[in-house]
Design a protein around this motif. Structure first.
Motif, PDB file in Angstrom:
ATOM      1  N   HIS A 124       0.833  -1.205   0.000  1.00 13.03           N
ATOM      2  CA  HIS A 124       0.000   0.000   0.000  1.00 13.03           C
ATOM      3  C   HIS A 124       0.872   1.261   0.000  1.00 13.03           C
ATOM      4  O   HIS A 124       0.543   2.249  -0.673  1.00 13.03           O
ATOM      5  N   ALA A 125       1.976   1.223   0.753  1.00 15.38           N
ATOM      6  CA  ALA A 125       2.865   2.393   0.775  1.00 15.38           C
ATOM      7  C   ALA A 125       3.468   2.635  -0.601  1.00 15.38           C
ATOM      8  O   ALA A 125       3.545   3.780  -1.083  1.00 15.38           O
ATOM      9  N   LYS A 130       3.116   5.976  -5.838  1.00 18.29           N
ATOM     10  CA  LYS A 130       2.858   6.091  -7.277  1.00 18.29           C
ATOM     11  C   LYS A 130       1.526   6.789  -7.558  1.00 18.29           C
ATOM     12  O   LYS A 130       1.010   6.727  -8.676  1.00 18.29           O
ATOM     13  N   ASN A 131       0.958   7.399  -6.503  1.00 17.97           N
ATOM     14  CA  ASN A 131      -0.305   8.140  -6.627  1.00 17.97           C
ATOM     15  C   ASN A 131      -1.476   7.254  -7.018  1.00 17.97           C
ATOM     16  O   ASN A 131      -2.440   7.710  -7.639  1.00 17.97           O
ATOM     17  N   MET A 132      -1.406   5.980  -6.645  1.00 19.26           N
ATOM     18  CA  MET A 132      -2.532   5.086  -6.873  1.00 19.26           C
ATOM     19  C   MET A 132      -3.563   5.272  -5.762  1.00 19.26           C
ATOM     20  O   MET A 132      -3.232   5.648  -4.636  1.00 19.26           O
ATOM     21  N   GLN A 133      -4.821   5.007  -6.075  1.00 17.77           N
ATOM     22  CA  GLN A 133      -5.913   5.232  -5.136  1.00 17.77           C
ATOM     23  C   GLN A 133      -6.083   4.009  -4.232  1.00 17.77           C
ATOM     24  O   GLN A 133      -6.934   3.146  -4.453  1.00 17.77           O
ATOM     25  N   VAL A 134      -5.245   3.925  -3.211  1.00 20.00           N
ATOM     26  CA  VAL A 134      -5.370   2.865  -2.216  1.00 20.00           C
ATOM     27  C   VAL A 134      -5.420   3.513  -0.837  1.00 20.00           C
ATOM     28  O   VAL A 134      -5.196   4.712  -0.682  1.00 20.00           O
ATOM     29  N   ARG A 135      -5.670   2.730   0.158  1.00 27.03           N
ATOM     30  CA  ARG A 135      -5.819   3.255   1.513  1.00 27.03           C
ATOM     31  C   ARG A 135      -4.458   3.447   2.189  1.00 27.03           C
ATOM     32  O   ARG A 135      -3.496   2.750   1.873  1.00 27.03           O
ATOM     33  N   LEU A 136      -4.435   4.368   3.147  1.00 27.22           N
ATOM     34  CA  LEU A 136      -3.212   4.665   3.883  1.00 27.22           C
ATOM     35  C   LEU A 136      -3.007   3.608   4.963  1.00 27.22           C
ATOM     36  O   LEU A 136      -3.836   3.464   5.862  1.00 27.22           O
ATOM     37  N   PRO A 137      -1.900   2.853   4.908  1.00 23.61           N
ATOM     38  CA  PRO A 137      -1.693   1.811   5.915  1.00 23.61           C
ATOM     39  C   PRO A 137      -1.189   2.386   7.239  1.00 23.61           C
ATOM     40  O   PRO A 137      -0.327   3.262   7.270  1.00 23.61           O
ATOM     41  N   ILE A 138      -1.761   1.890   8.341  1.00 27.26           N
ATOM     42  CA  ILE A 138      -1.321   2.255   9.691  1.00 27.26           C
ATOM     43  C   ILE A 138      -1.110   0.952  10.443  1.00 27.26           C
ATOM     44  O   ILE A 138      -2.068   0.263  10.789  1.00 27.26           O
ATOM     45  N   TYR A 139       0.165   0.601  10.652  1.00 27.50           N
ATOM     46  CA  TYR A 139       0.506  -0.671  11.295  1.00 27.50           C
ATOM     47  C   TYR A 139       0.799  -0.432  12.773  1.00 27.50           C
ATOM     48  O   TYR A 139       1.589   0.455  13.123  1.00 27.50           O
ATOM     49  N   ILE A 140       0.175  -1.237  13.639  1.00 21.37           N
ATOM     50  CA  ILE A 140       0.408  -1.124  15.078  1.00 21.37           C
ATOM     51  C   ILE A 140       0.629  -2.511  15.657  1.00 21.37           C
ATOM     52  O   ILE A 140      -0.233  -3.395  15.544  1.00 21.37           O
ATOM     53  N   ASN A 141       1.792  -2.699  16.246  1.00 22.18           N
ATOM     54  CA  ASN A 141       2.094  -3.924  16.970  1.00 22.18           C
ATOM     55  C   ASN A 141       1.421  -3.842  18.335  1.00 22.18           C
ATOM     56  O   ASN A 141       1.751  -2.983  19.150  1.00 22.18           O
ATOM     57  N   LEU A 142       0.461  -4.726  18.594  1.00 22.90           N
ATOM     58  CA  LEU A 142      -0.348  -4.593  19.800  1.00 22.90           C
ATOM     59  C   LEU A 142       0.434  -4.882  21.078  1.00 22.90           C
ATOM     60  O   LEU A 142       0.112  -4.345  22.136  1.00 22.90           O
ATOM     61  N   GLU A 143       1.472  -5.702  20.991  1.00 25.17           N
ATOM     62  CA  GLU A 143       2.281  -5.946  22.185  1.00 25.17           C
ATOM     63  C   GLU A 143       2.990  -4.668  22.620  1.00 25.17           C
ATOM     64  O   GLU A 143       2.933  -4.270  23.792  1.00 25.17           O
ATOM     65  N   SER A 144       3.640  -3.996  21.678  1.00 27.72           N
ATOM     66  CA  SER A 144       4.332  -2.767  22.045  1.00 27.72           C
ATOM     67  C   SER A 144       3.346  -1.643  22.337  1.00 27.72           C
ATOM     68  O   SER A 144       3.601  -0.787  23.184  1.00 27.72           O
ATOM     69  N   PHE A 145       2.194  -1.667  21.664  1.00 27.34           N
ATOM     70  CA  PHE A 145       1.194  -0.649  21.964  1.00 27.34           C
ATOM     71  C   PHE A 145       0.659  -0.821  23.386  1.00 27.34           C
ATOM     72  O   PHE A 145       0.465   0.156  24.112  1.00 27.34           O
ATOM     73  N   ALA A 146       0.418  -2.078  23.803  1.00 32.69           N
ATOM     74  CA  ALA A 146      -0.051  -2.318  25.173  1.00 32.69           C
ATOM     75  C   ALA A 146       1.006  -1.879  26.182  1.00 32.69           C
ATOM     76  O   ALA A 146       0.686  -1.288  27.222  1.00 32.69           O
TER      77      ALA A 146
END
Length: 1005
Positions: A124-125, A130-146
């Motif tokens: 996706h990135a 390349k200016n393609m119409q896809v969604r913005l990826p947001i990756y979150i590791n839940l272990e480190s987030f917790a």
């Protein structure tokens, strides 16, 4: 620097290579992820497989359980699609979004869950660059987030918003580190701009949220907090895509709310395995001397030929008919390890536990022995056995003491010191000190299994290897096994270790494996006589270990006995048997099941046919075929037809299933007959179906079209298009349209659009509109909007509205709002309300509130109430409470209860409690119970217990038992036990058993 470009570049840098642990030592630059990645497929967990546990899909299931079978064509035309479209397998992630926007992805250790999320973030990135119409990826590791949230106690779940996501990315790294150590670290202004970009993507429904590793959060309260945060985020920003990963053992349905559906990663197929090895060998294999000496003559074809030979040699070493060995090729991680082991040792493991053992040895050789100082190597200061046992003790210490699976270096050194002192007391103090210092240096060098998490904390790079090493530690002597089984047998955090310990013992000998299975059952749960937890855990371990035939047969006979004498445990035992392959038993052990196939209760017969299918016993084939032909009940015939599809070898069932497709009057039976034919088809059934399309009887042609939609083969498209465009029977044409939708092949779009435009029959046009809901394109949306706004027949307009809801396109909102307000037909208004709830656009709120109160048709009011729950807007609470107080129609009040269950407002519970106790309608009381369980308000405990004990309607008792399981309060156990043993309705007993398991073990089994 452009802020978005900076963010995307960070994602690409982080995820463009695959390098973990020992792999990083062997390939320091990593392997290109997009070149080694093999597309994974998933299975949607839905449909009739768990019939007794999904009674809320009430209409068809009630008919099946009561022996009612619809004979009227119009009745069959309604209510079909939920059972046709919900279940699916072999889906790529790209096609998955057609079925929904929020998914929990379940998969075992090493199945590729994290790699899949990394791949999505990477691709996706790159597409956005390349200016393609896809969604913005947001990756979150839940272990480190917790872990981050533990340091931020002031955050509430509702504050899990773009600013806190950005702070998480900055402070923890979130896999994409924005810390000041980077030379092109963005300024504070850039950070602010990034927060704006994230929020804008969320508001415009352009985000792809990737939450990785729910199972890595072992603290229940912290896990619930994180789940609440994710739920709150998606409530505030509906319409975004979300994929969350977890191990099956760590997730229970409803943990993230009903908007999340469950999918399971499928094991590698032989074709995927070969493709993986071809790519892996091409990237990982060192160049041959021939290639180094004559690069000009060593052509691509030569390389491809060598890789193909190596791949075939590697795959052929594994016998596909032996599940124990073939499991070693079932996932990306296991394939990589297997190839690495074979490349290094020129040998292959006997089973999964042996694979892990060889991997640990390889890690020690590459990560420790080869990197020791020359003097240490010469003096053999640390040998492989010592390092392995030290790692085992470290893993066991982390498992027992650190739920976040990471530990300060000082604690690790204390474990090492204790081990060395036990092995070599004071007399070797100097040598122990040298070993300790050497190990400390090696750990700090990040040599593979143990990796640095920052702040001098370390942990194992993959939880699987921590669990394997801990399992080895507890099996070093029988006293330890007893101690750990007694202490942790029923702890979900330890189930992987117990199974690996069983595998380890069975690897040593069948007698040790049998002894371990016996030992598990020496420590019964306090409710063992009711729930048989210890037996079920022991049975689960049979999948991973080798035991004697006597032990295997005894376990199987006990399982069959429980199945037939404890019907409340049947769904649980079915789930257990789905996870166990290669069961061994004597012929006499299966005979009781053959007797049970004549049980007077249709549900018992159906569950018995399901079990016989799972066993794949050749002696069961004739019994199942007889059930398909002779049983009087559609539920039994359907389950028997489904079971026949589980037999992998060629059988005599194909002609019978073809006959069933033509003659059985129940759609449910025909559906599973078609699915089973597709599974066992060896080339003969599909041509026979195509030939039957030419039958003179339109009923036969219609059923053949129906079946072709189940086969999932592209070759069916031309035949279905022919039926759609030229058949003289409208019944055949609408089934052809439905089948084309189920095939989801883009080749079907043009003929379906043509049918939508030119077909005379409104029923066929409606089904074409419904089928087009599987294809997301601007042209399809435009034509569906035209049908919604212009077609004269309600049957077309309401299905066009339904498809627009499935497609979740915001452009449809104005037209749907207009239809909801102005369309004279109630079915169209009903469908428009439903679609608006699926799209989740807040601008719909005002109209839905008005319609829920004022529409003259109760079906429209209940659809609007349901949509209000999906919008998750607190402004809906007063209106929903008014509906509960004044609405005359039970269906509307029930939907209002369901909607309130999605809204966490303090004012809700008293009204729901009143409804549960006093409403005259069964469905409303049941929905109130479900909503109370979802809200998890402790004040609901006593009323729900009373409902389980005293409500006269089974549906209410069933729903109240389910809610008590969600509350997880041990005070409910006596009431649930009473329901388990004494309720006259079997389905209530089933649900009581599941609720007890949630309270006792957190849904472990």
């Amino acid at each position: 620097m452009d802020t978005l470009e900076h963010y995307l570049r960070r994602l690409i840098v982080r995820y463009q290579t695959l390098a973990h642990g020992i792999f990083q030592n062997i390939w320091p630059q990593g392997l290109p992820l997009d070149e080694i990645y093999v597309p994974l497929t998933v299975r949607i967990e839905a449909g009739m497989a768990e019939l007794p546990e999904n009674l809320h899909d009430a209409e068809l299931q009630h008919q099946l359980l009561q022996g009612q079978e619809s004979k009227e064509p119009q009745a069959e035309m309604t209510g079909r699609e939920r059972y046709w479209a919900k279940s699916a397998s072999g889906l790529t992630i790209e096609r998955l979004w057609k079925y929904g926007q929020q998914w929990v992805l379940l998969g075992g250790p090493g199945a590729g869950k994290t790699t899949l999320l990394h791949y999505l973030a990477l691709t996706h990135a790159r597409a956005l660059q390349k200016n393609m119409q896809v969604r913005l990826p947001i990756y979150i590791n839940l272990e480190s987030f917790a872990h981050f949230w533990q340091t931020q106690p002031h955050y509430s779940t509702s504050e899990f918003l773009p600013d806190s996501i950005l702070q998480y990315l900055q402070q923890v790294g979130g896999e994409v580190n924005f810390s000041p150590s980077h030379e092109d670290e963005p300024s504070p202004q850039v950070n602010t701009q990034l927060a704006d970009i994230l929020q804008q993507a969320l508001q415009e429904h352009r985000a792809l949220l990737l939450f990785d590793g729910l199972d890595s959060i072992h603290d229940a309260a912290l896990r619930d907090r994180c789940c609440g945060a994710i739920h709150a985020l998606l409530q505030r920003f509906p319409g975004n895509r979300c994929l969350l990963t977890a191990r099956p053992i760590s997730y229970r349905p409803g943990l993230l709310g009903n908007n999340f559906r469950i999918i399971t990663l499928e094991a590698f197929t032989p074709l995927q395995t070969r493709r993986f090895f071809q790519q892996w060998l091409r990237l990982a294999s060192p160049k041959t001397e021939e290639a180094e000496a004559s690069p000009a003559t060593y052509t691509d074809s030569t390389l491809r030929q060598r890789i193909q030979q190596q791949t075939e040699a590697l795959v052929s070493c594994i016998d596909p008919d032996s599940d124990r060995l073939f499991e070693n090729l079932s996932s990306p991680l296991l394939c990589t390890l297997l190839g690495l082991i074979q490349q290094q040792n020129q040998t292959l493991p006997r089973n999964q536990a042996d694979l892990y053992r060889l991997y640990i040895t390889l890690f020690i050789q590459h990560g420790f022995i080869h990197t020791q100082h020359t003097e240490a190597v010469n003096s053999a200061l640390l040998n492989i056995d010592e390092i392995r046992e030290i790692l085992e003790d470290i893993a066991l210490y982390i498992q027992e003491n650190r739920v976040d699976n990471r530990v300060p270096l000082q604690n690790i050194l204390e474990v090492v010191k204790y081990y060395l002192e036990q092995r070599q007391p004071v007399s070797g103090a100097l040598e122990n000190e040298q070993k300790l210092n050497l190990l400390q240096d090696l750990i700090k060098q990040n040599q593979g299994l143990l990796i640095h998490y920052g702040q001098e904390e370390y942990g194992f790079f993959h939880l699987t290897f921590q669990e394997y090493l801990a399992a080895c530690a507890i099996t070093r002597n029988p006293v330890q096994i007893d101690h750990y089984l007694q202490r942790y047998l029923f702890n979900p955090h330890w189930q992987g270790i117990i199974r690996l310990a069983a595998a380890h013992q069975g690897m040593l000998s069948e007698s040790l494996g049998s002894a371990f299975i016996t030992m598990i059952q020496r420590y019964p749960h306090v409710r063992e006589a009711d729930m048989h937890y210890a037996f079920r855990i022991a049975f689960h371990c049979l999948r991973d270990t080798q035991v004697s035939l006597q032990t295997a047969d005894q376990m199987f006979q006990t399982g069959v006995h429980l199945y037939l004498t404890h019907p409340a445990l049947q769904p649980a035992l079915i789930r257990l048997l789905r996870q166990v392959q290669n069961l061994r038993y004597t012929p006499a052990a299966i005979q009781p099941l053959f007797h049970a196939i004549s049980h007077p209760e249709a549900v018992v017969r159906a569950k018995t046919t399901e079990l016989l299918g799972l066993l794949r016993d050749e002696h069961a084939l004739q019994v199942l075929m007889l059930c398909v032909q002779k049983d009087s009940h559609a539920l039994v015939r359907g389950k028997a037809a489904e079971a026949l599809g589980l037999f992998q070898q060629e059988t005599d069932a194909a002609p019978l299933l073809l006959k069933t497709l033509k003659e059985d009057r129940a759609f449910y039976v025909r559906q599973y007959a078609a699915h089973s034919l597709a599974k066992i088809d060896e080339g003969g059934s599909f041509p026979a179906l195509l030939a039957a399309v030419e039958d003179t009887d339109p009923l036969i042609r219609a059923r053949m079209a129906e079946a072709l939609g189940c086969f999932g083969r592209q070759e069916a498209v031309p035949f279905l298009v022919q039926l759609l465009s030229k058949d003289t029977s409208s019944s055949v044409r609408w089934r052809a349209a439905e089948a084309l939708g189920n095939l989801k092949e883009p080749l079907a779009i043009a003929p379906l659009l043509q049918s939508l435009k030119n077909e005379n029959s409104p029923v066929v046009r409606g089904r074409a509109a419904e089928a087009l809901g599987y294809f997301k394109s601007e042209t399809v949306i435009k034509k569906l909007l035209e049908a919604l706004e212009q077609d004269h027949y309600p049957a077309v307009r309401w299905r066009a509205a339904e498809s627009l809801g499935y497609l979740q396109n915001n452009e449809a909102v104005p037209s749907l709002l207009h239809a909801l307000k102005k369309d004279p037909d109630s079915s169209v208004r009903w469908s428009a309300a439903k679609a608006l709830g699926q799209i989740k656009e807040p601008v719909s709120l005002a109209m839905l509130l008005k319609v829920a109160r004022e529409d003259k048709d109760p079906s429209v009011r209940w659809s609007a109430a349901e949509a209000l729950g999906q919008l998750h807007q607190s402004e809906a609470v007063p209106v929903l409470l008014q509906i509960l107080e004044y609405e005359a129609y039970p269906l509307v009040r029930g939907k209002a209860c369901e909607a309130l269950g999605h809204l966490n407002e303090p004012s809700i519970t008293p009204m729901l409690l009143q409804i549960l106790s006093n409403d005259a309608a069964t469905s409303v009381r049941a929905q109130a119970a479900v909503a109370l369980g979802r809200l998890q308000d402790p004040s609901a405990l006593m009323p729900l217990m009373s409902a389980v004990q005293h409500d006269k309607q089974a549906k209410v008792r069933w729903s109240a038992a389910e809610a008590l399981g969600n509350l997880k309060n041990p005070a409910a156990i006596p009431v649930l036990l009473q329901a388990l043993h004494q309720d006259t309705e079997l389905t209530v007993s089933w649900q009581a058993a599941q609720a007890l398991e949630l309270i006792d073990l957190g849904g472990l089994l």
